[in-house]
Design an enzyme around this catalytic site. Structure first.
Site, mmCIF file in Angstrom:
data_model
loop_
_atom_site.group_PDB
_atom_site.id
_atom_site.type_symbol
_atom_site.label_atom_id
_atom_site.label_comp_id
_atom_site.label_asym_id
_atom_site.label_seq_id
_atom_site.Cartn_x
_atom_site.Cartn_y
_atom_site.Cartn_z
ATOM 1 N N GLU A 255 57.250 49.401 65.223
ATOM 2 C CA GLU A 255 57.838 50.765 65.596
ATOM 3 C C GLU A 255 58.953 50.996 64.218
ATOM 4 O O GLU A 255 59.754 50.008 64.500
ATOM 5 C CB GLU A 255 58.316 51.574 66.395
ATOM 6 C CG GLU A 255 57.582 51.795 67.442
ATOM 7 C CD GLU A 255 57.082 53.316 68.030
ATOM 8 O OE1 GLU A 255 55.768 53.671 68.541
ATOM 9 O OE2 GLU A 255 57.302 53.701 66.874
ATOM 10 N N CYS A 289 63.675 57.554 62.757
ATOM 11 C CA CYS A 289 62.300 57.669 61.172
ATOM 12 C C CYS A 289 61.759 58.697 61.920
ATOM 13 O O CYS A 289 61.566 58.473 60.694
ATOM 14 C CB CYS A 289 61.578 55.979 62.584
ATOM 15 S SG CYS A 289 61.942 57.676 63.990
ATOM 16 N N GLU A 390 62.440 55.873 52.637
ATOM 17 C CA GLU A 390 63.046 55.884 53.439
ATOM 18 C C GLU A 390 65.085 55.798 53.540
ATOM 19 O O GLU A 390 65.087 54.687 52.716
ATOM 20 C CB GLU A 390 62.938 55.466 54.167
ATOM 21 C CG GLU A 390 63.928 55.673 56.017
ATOM 22 C CD GLU A 390 63.208 54.736 57.291
ATOM 23 O OE1 GLU A 390 63.207 54.134 57.500
ATOM 24 O OE2 GLU A 390 63.347 55.871 58.287
HETATM 25 P P1 NDP Z 1 67.175 47.051 60.690
HETATM 26 O O1 NDP Z 1 65.170 46.655 60.658
HETATM 27 O O2 NDP Z 1 67.781 46.375 60.526
HETATM 28 O O3 NDP Z 1 66.981 45.886 62.602
HETATM 29 C C1 NDP Z 1 65.905 46.532 63.938
HETATM 30 C C2 NDP Z 1 66.880 45.146 64.654
HETATM 31 O O4 NDP Z 1 66.245 44.368 64.436
HETATM 32 C C3 NDP Z 1 68.219 45.406 64.779
HETATM 33 O O5 NDP Z 1 67.919 44.547 66.815
HETATM 34 C C4 NDP Z 1 68.019 44.097 63.655
HETATM 35 O O6 NDP Z 1 69.415 43.483 64.268
HETATM 36 C C5 NDP Z 1 67.286 43.060 64.123
HETATM 37 N N1 NDP Z 1 67.061 42.163 63.405
HETATM 38 C C6 NDP Z 1 67.220 42.383 61.996
HETATM 39 N N2 NDP Z 1 66.764 41.195 60.843
HETATM 40 C C7 NDP Z 1 66.098 40.390 61.557
HETATM 41 C C8 NDP Z 1 64.826 39.862 61.758
HETATM 42 N N3 NDP Z 1 64.879 38.590 60.629
HETATM 43 N N4 NDP Z 1 64.079 39.150 62.410
HETATM 44 C C9 NDP Z 1 64.670 39.607 64.144
HETATM 45 N N5 NDP Z 1 65.895 40.853 64.305
HETATM 46 C C10 NDP Z 1 66.030 40.748 63.635
HETATM 47 O O7 NDP Z 1 66.725 48.114 61.221
HETATM 48 P P2 NDP Z 1 67.860 49.217 61.267
HETATM 49 O O8 NDP Z 1 68.947 49.156 62.603
HETATM 50 O O9 NDP Z 1 68.506 49.553 60.622
HETATM 51 O O10 NDP Z 1 67.039 50.400 61.526
HETATM 52 C C11 NDP Z 1 66.530 51.308 61.120
HETATM 53 C C12 NDP Z 1 65.420 51.197 60.755
HETATM 54 O O11 NDP Z 1 65.177 51.782 61.660
HETATM 55 C C13 NDP Z 1 64.796 52.734 60.105
HETATM 56 O O12 NDP Z 1 63.734 52.092 59.132
HETATM 57 C C14 NDP Z 1 63.836 52.949 60.911
HETATM 58 O O13 NDP Z 1 62.752 53.974 60.598
HETATM 59 C C15 NDP Z 1 63.715 52.398 61.505
HETATM 60 N N6 NDP Z 1 63.114 52.540 63.122
HETATM 61 C C16 NDP Z 1 61.842 53.174 63.452
HETATM 62 C C17 NDP Z 1 61.524 53.798 64.722
HETATM 63 C C18 NDP Z 1 60.118 54.281 65.059
HETATM 64 O O14 NDP Z 1 59.849 54.428 66.081
HETATM 65 N N7 NDP Z 1 59.428 54.347 64.160
HETATM 66 C C19 NDP Z 1 62.596 54.328 65.694
HETATM 67 C C20 NDP Z 1 63.549 54.029 65.333
HETATM 68 C C21 NDP Z 1 63.717 53.401 64.269
HETATM 69 P P3 NDP Z 1 70.982 43.268 63.319
HETATM 70 O O15 NDP Z 1 71.183 44.672 63.700
HETATM 71 O O16 NDP Z 1 71.865 42.025 64.205
HETATM 72 O O17 NDP Z 1 71.065 42.970 61.968
#
Ligand code: NDP
Length: 501
Positions: A255, A289, A390
């Site tokens: 997602e 999102c 975005e």
């Molecule tokens: P990120 O992709 O930065 O992080 C999401 C999760 O992934 C966090 O737990 C993060 O950990 C982890 N993560 C980061 N890098 C890695 C990696 N290399 N391998 C595995 N896990 C990793 O997103 P955000 O938290 O910044 O969230 C915002 C984004 O989420 C926006 O783009 C938004 O559009 C999307 N989103 C989409 C939704 C949907 O339903 N389509 C709903 C909500 C959000 P850590 O925090 O430790 O970096």
């Protein structure tokens, strides 16, 4: 406004545990960056233990978790009940870490989390298969079995709700879970683990490992003991996840981001549309999102409609996230605020017209936090970064169109395809346009209402698979074909191919 500093530990095999590294990351209040609110365990050395706990609970059917669907339904219902009892406390925790307003947590995140758990509790005993009597008389029975261990990697904007969305269907069908919450907002994930344990989930069924994304994520993805990864987050991270999951051919649910158009035709009820468009762009601080961050409006009503939206924006009260009267809280972190302000700066460099907002909010307590004014940017061309990328903050762009064809073309002119809105009194036009917009969800004459029954997921670079609704359980089930012989005799005709006459 005072509160303790939360210590967010790991939850492994039924217990809250401190990290083996002994290390914690500090977390600060988005509304006051000088105030420590949390210490978050670095679980990078404990991922293996969490995976083993989940694997063992599944493979050994601990506490009959995998086989007893009534138990699973009871646990999910009971967990929902505990959350209901603790709703205010959890709402405050969620808002404190994420910066979302307390009313958003109270009216959105927490009730919808409860809804999620109750809905999937109701599905635990309704996982049906198929069967067929073959022309030989043999019986082909297709049963669906839980796939195993699910890794749930979640973002910071709806921490508890998205974790529940990803894991409630998995738990309902008998899987076990290792959750990796976002580092900014991990507190409610630990609470959910404790709540599920209190509700009767056997040890190992639901584990939480906090720590830096890549460090934890890479171990989850590399492990051959994890069967599915359900990730919600940025598109770039989603691509990384998919690549890394391929080594063990894990099932992947993604997602991802969105750049969602709200298409307002000249025959729309403009008052309703202005309310919906403003809500859709600025709900959850625009850190969503699903945010309707691109207003596409018909040329004939554009000027009037932009004025209507700007007037509504002027009434949005920016304030500390735990104050009842705040409509828009601080953004999750200083670096995220800087990213959003950089986009607004880019709009200025591109010569775009900022109709409302456009600044960081300073003065008094505001200077300590990550506050950005709700911002409206007019006449944003398709070539602009603000049209395509975005922003994930309180920024709404406006682009006009002259025909239905042009509206569809503009709506589809980004790499994303998560959601859209169509506003028109002409229902056949609205449906026609909705059909042509490439998005997983199109709201008609409303925006951003997402009950659990309604599927959620994206086209194009917004993701793979659907969460929410009956569709979500599919990710966590395997089909197994059972073949029952009904033919008399020890020698089958096909055995003779090898055994002869
Ligand atoms: P990120 O992709 O930065 O992080 C999401 C999760 O992934 C966090 O737990 C993060 O950990 C982890 N993560 C980061 N890098 C890695 C990696 N290399 N391998 C595995 N896990 C990793 O997103 P955000 O938290 O910044 O969230 C915002 C984004 O989420 C926006 O783009 C938004 O559009 C999307 N989103 C989409 C939704 C949907 O339903 N389509 C709903 C909500 C959000 P850590 O925090 O430790 O970096």
């Amino acid at each position: 406004m005072s509160q303790d500093v939360y210590e967010v530990n790991l939850f492994i095999d039924g217990s809250e545990v401190r990290p083996s590294t002994g290390e914690y990351q500090s977390r600060y209040d988005p509304g006051d960056n000088s105030r420590l609110i949390g210490r978050v365990a670095d679980g990078s050395k404990d991922v293996g233990a969490a995976i083993d706990a989940a694997r063992d609970a599944f493979d050994r059917n601990k506490g009959s978790w995998v086989s007893d669907h009534r138990l699973r339904a009871r646990v999910l219902m009971k967990a929902a009940e505990i959350i209901r009892e603790r709703a205010e406390e959890l709402a405050r925790m969620e808002s404190l870490f994420a910066g979302k307003t307390i009313r958003t947590s109270r009216l959105g995140d927490i009730p919808r989390t409860i809804e999620m758990l109750e809905y999937y509790a109701g599905m635990a005993d309704k996982v049906l298969g198929h069967s067929q009597i073959l022309r030989t008389g043999d019986l082909s029975v297709l049963v669906r079995q839980p796939i195993g261990v699910v890794a749930a990697i979640t973002p910071w904007n709806f921490p508890l709700l998205i974790l529940a969305r990803q894991t409630a269907p998995a738990l309902a069908v008998g899987c076990t879970v290792v959750a990796k919450p976002a580092s900014y907002t991990p507190a409610t994930a630990l609470e959910l683990a404790k709540i599920l344990a209190k509700a009767g989930a056997p040890a190992g069924v639901f584990n939480v490992v906090t720590g830096k994304g890549e460090a934890i994520g890479s171990q989850l993805l590399r492990s051959g003991k994890v069967d599915v990864v359900n990730f919600t987050g940025e598109t770039s991270t989603g691509k990384w996840i998919m690549q890394n999951a391929s080594a063990s051919l894990k099932r992947v649910v993604l997602e991802l981001g969105g750049k969602n158009p709200n298409i307002v035709f000249d025959d729309a009820d403009l008052e309703t549309a202005a309310n919906g468009v403003t809500y859709g762009a600025f709900a959850n601080n625009g850190e969503s999102c699903a945010a309707g961050s691109r207003l596409l409006v018909h040329r004939d009503v554009k000027e009037k409609f932009v004025r209507m939206v700007a007037e509504r924006i002027s009434r949005i009260r920016v304030g500390y996230q735990l104050r009842d009267e705040s409509d828009l809280g601080p953004l999750v972190s200083q670096s995220h605020m800087e990213k959003v302000l950089e986009y607004i700066g880019a709009a200025e460099s591109e010569g775009l017209k900022i109709v409302a907002g456009g600044r960081r909010v300073y003065g008094g307590d505001f200077s300590k936090g990550n506050y950005v004014q709700p911002t409206l940017i007019d006449d944003t061309p398709q070539s602009s970064r603000l049209f395509k990328e975005e922003i994930f903050g309180p920024v709404l762009t406006v682009t006009e169109f002259g025909s239905e064809e042009e509206a569809v073309e503009l709506a589809n002119a980004t790499v994303y395809g998560l959601a859209a809105g169509v506003w028109s009194r002409d229902s056949s036009k609205a449906v026609r346009v909705a059909e042509r917009v490439k998005a997983g969800c199109v709201w008609i004459n409303t925006y951003y209402t997402l009950p659990v029954e309604h599927p959620w997921g994206g086209f194009k670079e917004s993701g793979l698979g659907r969460n929410n609704s009956v569709l979500a359980i599919e990710h966590y089930l395997e089909w197994k074909g059972l073949y029952l012989d009904a033919q008399p005799g020890k020698m089958k005709p096909y055995y003779r191919l090898v055994l002869g006459d």
